[in-house]
Write an enzyme that holds these catalytic residues in place. Structure first.
Site, short mmCIF file in Angstrom:
data_model
loop_
_atom_site.label_atom_id
_atom_site.label_comp_id
_atom_site.label_asym_id
_atom_site.label_seq_id
_atom_site.Cartn_x
_atom_site.Cartn_y
_atom_site.Cartn_z
N GLU A 1 -3.89 -4.77 4.88
CA GLU A 1 -3.82 -3.30 4.73
C GLU A 1 -2.40 -2.78 4.95
O GLU A 1 -1.94 -1.89 4.23
CB GLU A 1 -4.77 -2.65 5.74
CG GLU A 1 -4.93 -1.16 5.51
CD GLU A 1 -5.55 -0.46 6.71
OE1 GLU A 1 -5.42 0.77 6.77
OE2 GLU A 1 -6.13 -1.13 7.57
N ASP A 2 -1.70 -3.32 5.95
CA ASP A 2 -0.42 -2.73 6.38
C ASP A 2 0.84 -3.48 5.94
O ASP A 2 1.94 -3.00 6.17
CB ASP A 2 -0.39 -2.62 7.92
CG ASP A 2 -1.42 -1.63 8.44
OD1 ASP A 2 -1.88 -0.81 7.63
OD2 ASP A 2 -1.75 -1.69 9.63
#
Length: 740
Positions: free
Chosen positions: A91-92
């Protein structure tokens, strides 16, 4: 406190936290397991090396903490620990799911993918973003239940470290947590995590209440320890005589559960009679542990008198979460009621670890357990999704906290259903087709309607008919998510046909009235009939719920809309000319409600569910049909609104009292005597600017109880009034409530 640490100190701390993680795992790790976790740790450290948390700490502290919760508190193995370390990597950072699969294999990639899906919001315009997000999270149960377990651990750590966040974000996250994550943790048997999530949720949604209860618990710690020692000393002789290897622990109920009891029973902290529970944990072979529990039960009841109505036997029939224990309420030392929980070490482990411990002890059993049965039913209900994400989440949530009853099929098989389930819920629990074709039921040999509420021990026989069809009234009395989902799916097909017919009928009627069939006209009709969508409108024309008379009433209202518009404008712009020479209560500091960061003055309506008044802590909620509604922060609907529609919430605050009157309801009780009502009403009437709308007070055997509805100017005025009424002889309790 500002975060300050050198790179060397940070690296040392990261290494220490990693060692702690490996030390505290519930499952024994092999050499291969440790290598897998190390590899995941190295990738996570590298991926998050440039990121920081809001506190200023290295971001990697968060994945390590989540992995530690997964390993120690939930008790999962190496695959889950590795997935927890990697849960934010895709996600990051620049890593992809393909990278995860290449590095760690399909299973971990699938779990990480599930966790990444949950984090990315699906911004649908016609449904709540939050509810849609929850639905997606629940759908991952179809892939792997470990996704949900890691997500719960992620949420727990976020709640533990939320102090540095802005207040509005704290409120949103805490509301979501109470709304969905705590019930999920409860349903998966993670009682310790559920308790902590609820307490932390309360800490941010109602900080004053939370701190008040917490300080009272701390004050009585010493007293409770003394009580525990007295209780343990009394039982010691009997337990030692039977050569039990045991431990007696005492624990306070959680802050959240005490708060819930105070609200539901309408009592103060001191009046909650079972705030404290005593737990007897004993060692026994798994073959004998049930027999030993009943033996301890007889020893406890030899020394302390039990309340037979408060015996809970979850040993003979465990909860569907896997929970096993004997709960009894006895009159303990100093004639105080106390709950005693009797568990073996195995039962205690299942109660503490839930899902993981449950499967550890079940390896050699072939029959399906309650938890597996629940997961299988859940997966089935997830396959048939209702269109509305909010309804879906509400239905699902209903079944998370539900207390259970146990009923029998005609062949004597035992089935578990939520408390207050109907005969129709039972039919759907047998099979979907049995539910859809159900036309009646026999309970204990007697014919009953489908809406008949079942009780534990009932034996149910379902009567079916091949020509029977479900109808929308069924939704009023079924309570299981499975039944609701199946009924809605069956009704939806029929509704589509009726709505198509209704659209044609409406088109003909509007043409006859010389009104164009346009989107604007349809929207006006939807608002006029207080519906939500055009589909609702067409369906009601199709089934005849809206007739010609109602349509003509709309037409006459439509013709006077322009006149109403100008009337409303004039009414809103005309200032109030109240005297400035009233008492200080009327002209106290508040005079308007403002919204958002810019503190704008907007048109709003006071919500009827909680009737906020100036001075109350409030928020604005943007409705679809009724504009901006103002709710109290502790409104019964607040958590649901904050969770499902956070993007429609507006910060709001009172910045000086308006001259407008507001409705407030007081609940008064006490000892009845001649003239008490007269004394109370005289005090209210003598208060400047307070008027009585209605009084409903009744007396019974020397005690009175009732409610008074008033018009007041602001919060300060109502508080002063409450204090004055409390001084009247015989009045024991005065509090503000939401409705008559």
């Amino acid at each position: 406190m500002e975060y300050t640490a050198t790179i060397e100190e940070e690296n040392k701390e990261i290494a220490n936290r990693y060692k702690d993680l490996l030390k505290g795992t519930y499952e024994v790790l092999s050499k291969e397991d440790k290598e897998l976790i190390r590899k995941a740790f190295d990738i996570a450290v590298d991926a998050h090396s440039k990121q920081r948390r809001k506190t200023g700490e290295p971001y990697i502290f968060h994945p390590i903490a989540v992995a530690k919760i997964v390993a120690m508190e939930i008790g999962l193995g190496a695959v889950s620990i590795a997935a927890a370390l990697l849960h934010d990597v895709v996600e990051d950072t620049s890593y992809t799911i393909d990278d995860m699969e290449h590095l760690f294999g399909k299973t971990i990639a699938k779990i990480v993918n599930g966790l990444t899906k949950i984090s990315r919001l699906n911004k649908e315009q016609d449904a709540s973003i939050q509810a849609e997000n929850f639905r997606k999270m629940l759908l991952t149960l179809n892939d792997d239940v470990r996704v949900i377990l890691i997500k719960i651990a992620d949420r727990l750590h976020n709640m533990q470290t939320m102090d540095s966040m802005p207040a509005d974000k704290q409120l949103k996250i805490a509301s979501e947590t109470i709304y969905i994550y705590a019930p999920l943790a409860h349903r998966l048997g993670l009682y310790n995590i559920k308790t902590e999530l609820e307490d932390l949720g309360l800490k941010y949604t109602e900080p004053e209440v939370y701190n008040g209860i917490l300080s009272k618990i701390k004050e009585s710690k010493e007293e409770q320890q003394k009580y525990l020692n007295t209780f343990a000393d009394t039982l010691k002789e009997g337990l030692d005589k039977e050569n039990f290897d045991y431990e007696i622990k005492g624990r306070f109920k959680s802050v959240y559960s005490i708060r819930r009891k105070m609200q539901s029973q309408n009592v103060t902290f001191d009046e909650v009679y079972d705030k404290y529970a005593i737990r007897i944990i004993y060692k026994a072979d798994s073959k004998d542990d049930k027999f030993a529990a009943w033996k301890i039960y007889t020893i406890v009841t030899d020394y302390f008198k039990p309340n037979p109505a408060r015996l809970r036997d979850w040993i003979t029939q465990p909860k569907s979460t896997g929970y096993e224990a004997l709960h009894i309420t006895v009159i303990g030392p100093y004639a105080e009621w106390v709950e005693v929980q009797i568990r073996s070490e195995r039962m205690n482990e299942i109660a503490e670890k839930g899902y993981a411990a449950h499967f550890k002890y079940k390896q050699n059993q072939k029959n399906e357990s309650g938890l597996e049965s629940w997961l299988n039913k859940l997966k089935e209900s997830l396959e048939t999704q209702s269109l509305n994400a909010v309804d879906f989440v509400e239905d699902f949530k209903l079944n998370l906290y539900a207390k259970e009853i146990y009923v029998f099929t005609p062949k004597g098989e035992l089935k578990s259903l939520p408390k207050d389930a109907s005969a129709l819920d039972f039919a759907f629990s047998v099979h979907t087709d049995v539910g859809l074709k159900c036309r009646g039921a026999k309970v204990n040999g007697k014919l009953v309607p489908l809406s008949h509420v079942l009780k534990s021990g009932d034996q149910i026989e379902v009567i079916t008919s091949s020509t029977n069809k479900p109808n929308s009234r069924w939704l009023d009395f079924v309570i299981t998510a499975r039944a609701k989902t199946k009924i809605r799916a069956a009704l939806k097909e029929e509704e589509k046909l009726i709505a198509e017919e209704g659209k044609a009928i409406l088109t003909r009627k509007l043409r006859h009235l010389k009104i164009p069939f346009t989107e604007k006209t349809v929207n006006e009709l939807v608002v006029y009939f207080k519906l939500k969508t055009s589909f609702d409108l067409f369906y009601r024309f199709g089934n005849g719920a809206i007739d010609n008379t109602q349509l003509k009433a709309y037409l006459s209202q439509r013709n006077s809309t322009i006149l109403n518009f100008f009337k409303t404008k004039l009414r809103r712009s005309s200032p109030t000319n109240e005297s400035q020479e009233n008492s200080d209560e009327v002209t106290n500091k508040y005079d308007a409600l403002v919204f958002g960061k810019e503190e704008e003055k907007l048109d709003y309506a006071i919500s009827k569910c909680c009737n906020p008044i100036p001075g109350d802590k409030v928020f604005g909620f943007l409705t679809i049909n009724d504009g901006l509604k103002v709710h109290k922060k502790n409104c019964p609907n607040a958590i649901s609104l904050q969770s499902n529609y956070a993007y429609r919430i507006m910060p709001a605050k009172w910045i000086d009292s308006t001259k407008q009157d507001f409705k407030a309801v007081l609940h008064i009780s006490g000892v009845d005597h001649s003239g008490i009502v007269n004394n109370v009403t005289r005090i209210i009437s003598s208060n400047m600017g307070v008027f009585i709308h209605s009084i409903n007070i009744s007396g019974d055997e020397g005690v009175f109880d009732g409610k008074i509805s008033l018009s007041v100017k602001n919060n300060t005025q109502i508080h002063k009034l409450i204090k004055r009424i409390q001084k009247v002889e015989g009045v024991k309790n005065v509090e503000r409530v939401d409705r008559m």
